[in-house]
Enzyme design. Structure first.
Site, short mmCIF file in Angstrom:
data_model
loop_
_atom_site.label_atom_id
_atom_site.label_comp_id
_atom_site.label_asym_id
_atom_site.label_seq_id
_atom_site.Cartn_x
_atom_site.Cartn_y
_atom_site.Cartn_z
N CYS A 75 27.17 -28.47 44.75
CA CYS A 75 26.34 -29.00 43.67
C CYS A 75 27.09 -29.37 42.84
O CYS A 75 27.89 -28.63 41.82
CB CYS A 75 25.22 -27.65 43.25
N THR A 77 26.26 -30.56 39.82
CA THR A 77 25.66 -30.02 38.63
C THR A 77 26.16 -28.60 38.21
O THR A 77 26.55 -28.36 37.18
CB THR A 77 24.29 -30.07 38.66
N CYS A 187 25.91 -36.71 43.54
CA CYS A 187 25.03 -35.26 43.77
C CYS A 187 24.85 -35.12 45.19
O CYS A 187 24.76 -36.34 45.73
CB CYS A 187 23.72 -35.91 43.07
N1 DGL Z 1 22.42 -31.44 44.45
C1 DGL Z 1 22.78 -31.17 43.09
C2 DGL Z 1 23.89 -31.97 42.71
O1 DGL Z 1 25.15 -31.95 43.49
C3 DGL Z 1 21.87 -31.57 41.98
C4 DGL Z 1 20.40 -31.54 42.11
C5 DGL Z 1 19.60 -31.14 40.75
O2 DGL Z 1 19.31 -31.68 40.07
O3 DGL Z 1 19.21 -29.99 41.05
O4 DGL Z 1 24.13 -32.30 41.50
#
Ligand code: DGL
Length: 258
Positions: A75, A77, A187
């Protein structure tokens, strides 16, 4: 138990990290993988850094109690918000994060124009701004926060008129104004909508995704630490979700040909 045969834990705010997991499974099919998606608390990308860090640290603590030989924060984020704290706490195992694949995009040609699609948190985070600083003399980089995009993937809707409209409205102004050479999917949910992004952006725009590089980095670290499994047969993949009804979607995404 031999540490080498413990599972590798993948973590994401939801089902998106499966785009990274599938790369790791293809590279290291004999490993056991355990996947946890925190869909009940998603999206992370519109939360504060403190909230994301605290969720990520508490999940990581649980993974350690359950037994794991490596943590992959699949992830962007959660990586932005928590990777340094995780590495300070879990010093005895590899902790791998993911960041937008800006490097290969910025170096693909002479001063390309690159759109980086990511969550609002990722594009505003200090970590991303450091990355931008590294490549600002090599490429024109346009950070594009995409609030609402991960939710389509969480709902399992990967090709619907509503999603097509969303992407058209989001991307069209930039495609018309800047004629980008590349789009970075910053993302882990976004690779699942890559076919639609490709249709909208056109065949001449290259699309980069950090999943394959992250899987290679995981393999490199496991090799370096002598942690690769000695199993000779195929490993297992287990799914855990804070919303158990998402487990079917997790399995479907793992096998999706996207
Ligand atoms: N999958 C997550 C990323 O790579 C983010 C998605 C979210 O906003 O939770 O940033």
């Amino acid at each position: 138990m031999d540490k080498r045969n413990l599972p590798i834990t993948f973590f994401d705010s939801g089902v998106g990290g499966i785009s990274v997991l599938r790369e790791a499974v293809a590279l290291m099919p004999r490993e056991n993988f355990s996947y946890f998606g925190d869909s009940a608390n998603a999206p992370y990308g519109t939360k504060s850094v403190d909230e994301i860090r605290s969720l990520t640290l508490s999940h990581a603590e649980r993974f350690r109690r359950q037994g794991t030989k490596a943590l992959v924060i699949a992830c962007n984020t959660a990586t932005s918000a928590a990777i340094s704290s995780l590495r300070e706490i879990h010093t005895d195992i590899p902790v791998i994060g993911i960041e937008p694949a800006l490097k290969p995009a910025a170096l693909m040609s002479e001063h390309p124009t690159v759109i980086v699609m990511a969550t609002p948190l990722t594009v505003s985070a200090a970590k991303f701004n450091d990355l931008l600083g590294h490549y600002s003399d090599k490429a024109d980089v346009i950070p594009l926060g995409c609030p609402g995009l991960m939710e389509f993937v969480e709902d399992g809707s990967l090709d619907t008129p509503r999603l097509r409209n969303y992407l058209q409205e989001l991307l069209r102004p930039y495609l018309d104004k800047c004629s980008p050479d590349a789009i970075v999917l910053g993302c882990t949910h976004y690779p699942f909508v890559k076919p639609l992004i490709r249709q909208i952006a056109g065949e001449n725009v290259r699309i980069f995704d950090g999943g394959p590089g992250t899987a290679r980095e995981l393999q490199r670290r496991l090799t370096q630490e002598g942690l690769l499994t000695d199993r000779t047969s195929k490993g297992s993949i287990t799914f855990d979700e804070s919303l158990p009804e998402k487990i079917d979607l997790c399995k479907k995404l793992l096998n999706a040909r996207i």
